[in-house]
Motif scaffolding. Structure first.
Motif, mmCIF file in Angstrom:
data_model
loop_
_atom_site.group_PDB
_atom_site.id
_atom_site.type_symbol
_atom_site.label_atom_id
_atom_site.label_comp_id
_atom_site.label_asym_id
_atom_site.label_seq_id
_atom_site.Cartn_x
_atom_site.Cartn_y
_atom_site.Cartn_z
ATOM 1 N N ARG A 151 0.833 -1.170 0.082
ATOM 2 C CA ARG A 151 -0.013 0.099 0.118
ATOM 3 C C ARG A 151 0.802 1.288 -0.033
ATOM 4 O O ARG A 151 0.463 2.109 -0.459
ATOM 5 C CB ARG A 151 -0.953 -0.002 1.396
ATOM 6 C CG ARG A 151 -1.855 -1.032 1.124
ATOM 7 C CD ARG A 151 -2.921 -1.088 2.395
ATOM 8 N NE ARG A 151 -3.440 -0.031 2.871
ATOM 9 C CZ ARG A 151 -3.737 0.276 4.047
ATOM 10 N NH1 ARG A 151 -3.888 -0.737 5.104
ATOM 11 N NH2 ARG A 151 -4.464 1.357 4.460
ATOM 12 N N ALA A 152 1.977 1.376 0.690
ATOM 13 C CA ALA A 152 2.737 2.405 0.834
ATOM 14 C C ALA A 152 3.350 2.427 -0.551
ATOM 15 O O ALA A 152 3.727 3.712 -0.889
ATOM 16 C CB ALA A 152 3.864 2.190 1.775
ATOM 17 N N TRP A 153 3.795 1.512 -1.295
ATOM 18 C CA TRP A 153 4.608 1.493 -2.662
ATOM 19 C C TRP A 153 3.553 2.004 -3.410
ATOM 20 O O TRP A 153 4.060 2.631 -4.551
ATOM 21 C CB TRP A 153 4.760 0.050 -2.974
ATOM 22 C CG TRP A 153 5.592 -0.131 -4.335
ATOM 23 C CD1 TRP A 153 6.865 0.044 -4.559
ATOM 24 C CD2 TRP A 153 4.956 0.010 -5.666
ATOM 25 N NE1 TRP A 153 7.297 -0.013 -5.899
ATOM 26 C CE2 TRP A 153 6.014 -0.126 -6.432
ATOM 27 C CE3 TRP A 153 3.630 -0.061 -6.145
ATOM 28 C CZ2 TRP A 153 5.924 -0.053 -7.993
ATOM 29 C CZ3 TRP A 153 3.560 -0.197 -7.415
ATOM 30 C CH2 TRP A 153 4.586 -0.095 -8.326
ATOM 31 N N TYR A 154 2.382 1.832 -3.595
ATOM 32 C CA TYR A 154 1.409 2.419 -4.502
ATOM 33 C C TYR A 154 1.442 3.914 -4.225
ATOM 34 O O TYR A 154 1.439 4.766 -5.337
ATOM 35 C CB TYR A 154 -0.038 1.907 -4.286
ATOM 36 C CG TYR A 154 -0.451 0.624 -4.698
ATOM 37 C CD1 TYR A 154 0.312 0.125 -5.957
ATOM 38 C CD2 TYR A 154 -1.245 -0.298 -3.888
ATOM 39 C CE1 TYR A 154 0.020 -1.271 -6.053
ATOM 40 C CE2 TYR A 154 -1.207 -1.639 -4.161
ATOM 41 C CZ TYR A 154 -0.720 -2.223 -5.389
ATOM 42 O OH TYR A 154 -0.813 -3.433 -5.845
ATOM 43 N N LEU A 184 9.694 9.817 0.474
ATOM 44 C CA LEU A 184 9.354 9.237 1.830
ATOM 45 C C LEU A 184 8.521 8.171 1.688
ATOM 46 O O LEU A 184 8.558 7.010 2.454
ATOM 47 C CB LEU A 184 8.337 10.631 2.503
ATOM 48 C CG LEU A 184 8.044 10.265 3.788
ATOM 49 C CD1 LEU A 184 9.014 10.033 4.608
ATOM 50 C CD2 LEU A 184 6.938 11.591 4.351
ATOM 51 N N ALA A 185 7.623 8.030 0.720
ATOM 52 C CA ALA A 185 6.862 6.529 0.660
ATOM 53 C C ALA A 185 7.896 5.387 0.202
ATOM 54 O O ALA A 185 7.615 4.383 0.777
ATOM 55 C CB ALA A 185 5.825 6.753 -0.425
ATOM 56 N N ALA A 186 8.756 5.716 -0.492
ATOM 57 C CA ALA A 186 9.898 4.578 -0.770
ATOM 58 C C ALA A 186 10.557 4.184 0.406
ATOM 59 O O ALA A 186 11.022 2.966 0.724
ATOM 60 C CB ALA A 186 10.732 4.890 -1.799
ATOM 61 N N ALA A 187 10.769 5.156 1.376
ATOM 62 C CA ALA A 187 11.388 5.004 2.476
ATOM 63 C C ALA A 187 10.660 4.190 3.406
ATOM 64 O O ALA A 187 11.225 3.131 4.165
ATOM 65 C CB ALA A 187 11.878 6.315 3.455
ATOM 66 N N VAL A 236 2.595 -6.013 -7.071
ATOM 67 C CA VAL A 236 1.776 -4.778 -7.262
ATOM 68 C C VAL A 236 0.984 -4.828 -8.384
ATOM 69 O O VAL A 236 0.019 -3.831 -8.640
ATOM 70 C CB VAL A 236 2.753 -3.646 -7.121
ATOM 71 C CG1 VAL A 236 3.697 -3.528 -5.867
ATOM 72 C CG2 VAL A 236 3.846 -3.835 -8.541
ATOM 73 N N ASP A 237 0.993 -5.753 -9.366
ATOM 74 C CA ASP A 237 0.396 -5.645 -10.354
ATOM 75 C C ASP A 237 -0.876 -6.808 -10.347
ATOM 76 O O ASP A 237 -0.166 -7.744 -9.570
ATOM 77 C CB ASP A 237 1.144 -6.005 -11.821
ATOM 78 C CG ASP A 237 1.997 -4.691 -12.095
ATOM 79 O OD1 ASP A 237 1.533 -3.664 -11.926
ATOM 80 O OD2 ASP A 237 3.231 -5.004 -12.134
ATOM 81 N N GLY A 238 -1.636 -6.838 -10.877
ATOM 82 C CA GLY A 238 -2.784 -7.922 -10.926
ATOM 83 C C GLY A 238 -4.091 -7.592 -11.684
ATOM 84 O O GLY A 238 -4.090 -6.718 -12.366
#
Length: 246
Positions: A151-154, A184-187, A236-238
């Motif tokens: 969720r953070a990755w999205y 920040l999200a990637a972190a 992350v893909d689906g």
């Protein structure tokens, strides 16, 4: 508060620091105005760690825990005698529930459960909060962290894509803001995948070596994280069906 040291040991409050004085005054006022509602009052953030520079111009993160939700003071932010005070108010049950939950922002919120400095805690509630949070981390399944990381990755992927489009449109200021969000999200993804929490957003991007990272670097980090999530069973893909299944 009796026996205040003038300077304080490294792990003790520095009562000559105006931030501590404001925090104490606020605590006394809260206890006076809401004597039947307040369970505990504490600081978190730099002052709780005891390693702040003592310059007096930082922020006081003040937590008020009440016996019941919706009682006590209203959450607010004000500058008091030149010191910025951020007042968080939460019912004890709600705060414990938050401490037991792994969310996409866990790397940025965990520190407030683990490191607090009590200004008022007659029942010893704050150490119990820390113990319950740490116990939940031990019990948490790996899927809880990878699900939160996805969720953070999205969020990071969306911010990175937006930053790229804004840069193409020469909206440089907005692009930089979006790039900062992507960093920040990637972190936080890295924090979730490694079960590492940070003191604040600045600490997060520094420790993950994303501070100052450019678009290409952030994109490469996000791509690597997507591969890691897929390897952990949370791609992350689906398909549309998978989207509807959560």
């Amino acid at each position: 508060m009796p026996g205040r040291p003038p300077g304080g040991a490294p792990n003790e409050p520095r009562w000559d620091d105006p931030r501590w004085r404001v925090a104490e005054r606020a605590t006394e006022a809260i206890r006076r105005r809401f004597p039947a509602d307040v369970l505990a009052v504490a600081v978190h953030g730099p002052l709780a760690h005891g390693d702040d520079d003592g310059g007096g111009d930082g922020e006081v993160n003040l937590l008020v825990v009440t016996y019941r939700s919706g009682t006590g003071p209203v959450p607010a932010t004000r500058r008091v005698d030149g010191v910025l005070v951020d007042l968080t108010v939460s019912g004890a049950d709600d705060y414990l529930r938050q401490a037991r939950t792994v969310t996409p922002l866990w790397p940025l919120t965990a520190d407030r459960y683990v490191t607090t400095r009590a200004l008022y805690d007659p029942s010893g509630w704050l150490p119990g909060l820390r113990d319950q949070h740490l116990a939940q981390l031990v019990r948490a399944r790996p899927t809880e962290f990878t699900t939160a990381a996805r969720r953070a990755w999205y969020r990071g992927c969306a911010a990175h894509a937006r930053a790229g489009r804004l840069a193409q449109w020469y909206e440089t200021d907005q692009a930089l803001l979006m790039l900062g969000e992507a960093r920040l999200a990637a972190a936080t993804v890295t924090g979730l995948l490694t079960r590492t929490y940070f003191r604040d957003p600045g600490d997060a991007v520094r420790r993950t070596r994303l501070a100052g990272a450019d678009m290409t670097t952030v994109g490469r980090v996000l791509a690597g994280q997507a591969d890691e999530l897929a390897a952990r069973g949370r791609p992350v893909d689906g398909s549309v069906e998978e989207l509807l299944d959560g």
